[in-house]
Design an enzyme around this catalytic site. Structure first.
Site, PDB file in Angstrom:
ATOM      1  N   GLU A   1      32.065  -6.806  -4.853  1.00 15.76           N
ATOM      2  CA  GLU A   1      32.645  -5.514  -4.498  1.00 15.76           C
ATOM      3  C   GLU A   1      33.437  -5.647  -3.206  1.00 15.76           C
ATOM      4  O   GLU A   1      33.423  -6.710  -2.580  1.00 15.76           O
ATOM      5  CB  GLU A   1      31.554  -4.437  -4.399  1.00 15.76           C
ATOM      6  CG  GLU A   1      30.493  -4.728  -3.375  1.00 15.76           C
ATOM      7  CD  GLU A   1      29.275  -3.810  -3.487  1.00 15.76           C
ATOM      8  OE1 GLU A   1      28.806  -3.572  -4.606  1.00 15.76           O
ATOM      9  OE2 GLU A   1      28.800  -3.354  -2.451  1.00 15.76           O
TER      10      GLU A   1
ATOM     11  N   THR B   1       0.820  -1.216   0.000  1.00 13.98           N
ATOM     12  CA  THR B   1       0.000   0.000   0.000  1.00 13.98           C
ATOM     13  C   THR B   1       0.857   1.271   0.000  1.00 13.98           C
ATOM     14  O   THR B   1       0.333   2.368  -0.113  1.00 13.98           O
ATOM     15  CB  THR B   1      -0.957   0.012   1.211  1.00 13.98           C
ATOM     16  OG1 THR B   1      -0.172  -0.209   2.392  1.00 13.98           O
ATOM     17  CG2 THR B   1      -2.017  -1.060   1.100  1.00 13.98           C
TER      18      THR B   1
ATOM     19  N   HIS C   1      41.512  -2.438  15.694  1.00 13.12           N
ATOM     20  CA  HIS C   1      42.256  -3.455  14.963  1.00 13.12           C
ATOM     21  C   HIS C   1      41.408  -4.679  14.687  1.00 13.12           C
ATOM     22  O   HIS C   1      41.782  -5.544  13.936  1.00 13.12           O
ATOM     23  CB  HIS C   1      43.483  -3.872  15.777  1.00 13.12           C
ATOM     24  CG  HIS C   1      44.324  -2.716  16.186  1.00 13.12           C
ATOM     25  ND1 HIS C   1      45.104  -2.026  15.300  1.00 13.12           N
ATOM     26  CD2 HIS C   1      44.478  -2.108  17.376  1.00 13.12           C
ATOM     27  CE1 HIS C   1      45.719  -1.051  15.936  1.00 13.12           C
ATOM     28  NE2 HIS C   1      45.341  -1.068  17.191  1.00 13.12           N
TER      29      HIS C   1
END
Lengths: 299, 386
Positions: free
Chosen positions: A211, A17, A249
């Site tokens: 990617e 909707t 790290h």
């Protein structure tokens, strides 16, 4: 054949909707996808251009038996909508919603694995799945693709269109285009979709578009070496992207090579996968390999 | 969203982790007052989002007001690898018997949270992870159940924590996991997690990254992060809801979809150019958004040429063309543009651009051609001394 969506798809859409939800759901129906219903809490009983709307996934299931769910609700409601669709028995859930919190994605992934192992989630933050000539679920611009024998799996939407379009211009079509999304915890990985394309009779060649970030491409390389006999051509975006503002790290400790494009390309090439340096080159390699393997291009 | 040390420590304290008393200040005078309040000796710590602060002279011990004044004066305004110090954290100094390491992060590969613990804390943890990985305990947590006290104790034991502080380490791990879980963090790291001579376990540093997508659940965390060190163009982009990252080159880039934009940067670099930015105009960009994006790109003085690379899906090429035409009407850019439009409504978009006859706007029919053209134009503009 194709993978995941086809002529047997019965689609219901959460968020039908909304402005975007209705636009794309109806677009999918125009393409020929069997759109059977929609879900918006509080709007049960209404309809969107003849598509019945239900208050819950359980109601939608009882009335229309969808086998595929598309999730188009805002990010804060998306996780619960996915889990509700799974609990109602929908076997394929395609989540388009962008911006879902990572912890919600984690909860969804692990809950599905524990409670609904038969349910497959694709996305979130993905463009959906298109099987040209059969069905489209999502926002992939279907007019650029023709039916054929190339299977495409990608983390990025627009990049998929770029590569798919170049393959189409060379006269080849696609069996299915699957966008798995670029979020930290995707429901389906490259490996999951590679397995489907390997088993799909129609698919003769697979294009994998990845990617930077994470290790999904490295895992795909391992899987291809072990289990994929069809030719795979890969593309990785992000060679010139600056290293993300990495903090602390801990990230580097886990990812090792830190998910760079160069490391991913090396991992794929080490397993015999050809990696194109530009989207155009990927299409050229794919077309060249297809030309060598089949006598006439399939349009 | 990365937090400064003191912001991370405030989250730690909220979840019961032991941290030293401290105050965040922005001037020398405030630093002296804060030091009196937290009690000498104090540590004056630069608050910047970059490691190696100590080596850069950004962390100093002060025993009295004179030393606080001297250190605060030197550290405020210091440039630590591109990060200017605007804020100091004045903390009561801790005595250190031992330095441990602890973190909780999202392991994307395992799709579960990962707890890492080591008794070899301190600055060289990355090196230790590489050279002697056996000195790190890695434990995946079932995210649906959370980290139990028993699991945390086992991690402390497996990691070789001293007998008398195992319970304290377990408490710290449970609290750190709670920070990760309840605050929607993607990383919560303590390095070092110290043991004091009194055998207290304490977080001496804090590195926390929060998930920006989950901020609607945490309105109180909305204003954290290092806003003063943000690039002004990046900040403006964020306000406009545009993904923009500034880079070092001279070719402005606009595309739609993160993957295609990344790919565009790559293709421009392969053609011998250097991108000046990453800008993802996003799906469904309308003319107004495109105009704003052009303004963002041109706000960077280094830009000598601009490439528009659009493959329209949700985005309609005619809207992109309208946005570019509107931008030219208002801004009158001095640099050349190369525009490649493909996808939804591409013919309409190209026709609009042709009819508008914008000065110095070139069209290209493929991504590779567009990249070559923009690199050439950037060289010409640079050569002309524009």
């Amino acid at each position: 054949m194709a993978v995941l969506v086809d002529n047997d798809t019965r689609l219901a859409v959460a968020g039908i909707t909304g402005r975007e939800g209705s636009f794309h759901a109806l677009n999918n129906r125009r393409y020929g996808t069997n759109l059977v219903g929609g879900v918006t809490p509080g709007k049960g009983g209404q309809d969107v251009e003849g598509v019945p709307v239900f208050d819950s996934w359980a109601d939608a299931m009882q009335a229309t038996q969808p086998n595929t769910a598309m999730i188009f609700v805002p990010p804060r409601f998306a996780a619960d909508s996915i889990l509700e669709a799974a609990a109602a028995g929908v076997s394929l859930i395609i989540a388009i919603t962008e911006g879902i919190p990572a912890h919600d994605e984690l909860r969804v992934y692990n809950t599905l694995k524990r409670d609904h192992p038969g349910t497959r989630l694709v996305g979130p933050n993905c463009p959906g799945i298109l099987s040209p000539g059969k069905a489209s679920v999502g926002i992939i611009p279907a007019s650029f693709f023709t039916p054929g024998n190339v299977g495409v799996v990608s983390r990025s939407g627009t990049l998929t269109y770029q590569i798919g379009n170049e393959i189409a211009q060379a006269g080849f079509g696609c069996s299915s285009i699957v966008g798995i999304g670029g979020d930290p915890v995707p429901g389906s990985s490259f490996v999951d979709i590679l397995e489907l394309f390997q088993a799909d009779e129609e698919t003769e060649l697979i294009v994998l578009s990845g990617e930077i970030g994470g290790s999904a491409e490295e895992e795909a390389a391992e899987y291809i070496a072990e289990s994929v006999t069809k030719p795979v051509v890969a593309y990785i975006a992000g060679f010139t992207a600056p290293p993300g503002k990495q903090m602390g790290h801990a990230g580097a400790i886990v990812s090792g090579s830190a998910g760079t494009a160069a490391a991913k390309a090396r991992a794929l090439e080490a397993k015999g996968v050809r990696v194109g340096r530009t989207p155009t080159e990927v299409a050229e390699i794919a077309v060249q390999m297809l030309g060598a393997s089949s006598s006439s291009p399939v349009r | 969203m990365d937090l400064l040390e003191y912001q991370g420590k405030q989250l730690f304290a909220r979840h019961g982790l032991d941290v030293s008393a401290g105050k965040a200040v922005t001037s020398v005078e405030e630093a002296v007052v804060a030091a009196e309040q937290v009690g000498y000796p104090v540590v004056v710590k630069a608050q910047v989002l970059i490691g190696g602060r100590g080596k850069a002279g950004g962390v100093k011990l002060a025993a009295n007001p004179e030393e606080t004044r001297e250190h605060a004066g030197k550290i405020l305004g210091l440039d630590i690898r591109g990060h200017i110090v605007h804020k100091l954290w004045i903390e009561h100094a801790s005595d250190i018997a031992t330095e441990y390491y602890a973190s909780v992060l999202l392991d994307r590969s395992a799709k579960q949270p990962l707890v890492i613990f080591s008794t070899e804390g301190g600055v060289e943890i990355e090196q230790i992870a590489e050279e002697s990985p056996e000195k790190l305990v890695r434990h995946h947590v079932d995210s649906l159940k959370g980290l139990s006290r028993q699991e945390a104790l086992q991690i402390a034991i497996d990691g070789g924590a001293d007998d008398d502080v195992r319970e304290g380490v377990a408490d710290a791990l449970v609290a750190l996991y709670e920070v990760w879980d309840k605050e929607d963090a993607t990383l919560a790291e303590i390095n070092p997690l110290i043991v004091t001579p009194e055998r207290q376990v304490k977080a001496l540093d804090a590195k926390v990254s929060l998930d920006g997508n989950a901020l609607f659940r945490h309105p109180e965390n909305q204003d954290l992060s290092d806003t003063e060190n943000e690039d002004p163009i990046e900040r403006k982009a964020k306000e406009q809801g545009v993904q923009y990252v500034k880079l070092d080159g001279n070719i402005g880039i606009l595309g739609n979809g993160a993957g295609l934009v990344m790919s565009t940067l790559d293709v421009v670099a392969q053609a011998g150019g250097q991108p000046a930015n990453f800008l993802d105009a996003g799906g469904g960009s309308d003319a107004e958004k495109v105009k704003q994006a052009v303004e963002l790109i041109l706000a960077n003085d280094a830009v000598k040429a601009v490439l528009f690379n659009i493959f329209g899906g949700i985005t309609r090429c005619d809207e992109v063309a309208k946005g570019l035409i509107a931008a030219f009407g208002e801004i009158k850019p001095a640099v050349p543009f190369v525009v490649r439009l493909d996808g939804t409504n591409d013919v309409q978009g190209r026709t609009l651009l042709e009819e508008a006859k914008l000065p110095n706007v070139h069209s290209a029919s493929t991504m590779n051609e567009a990249a070559e053209k923009v690199v050439e134009l950037a060289k010409q503009t640079e050569g002309a001394g524009a």
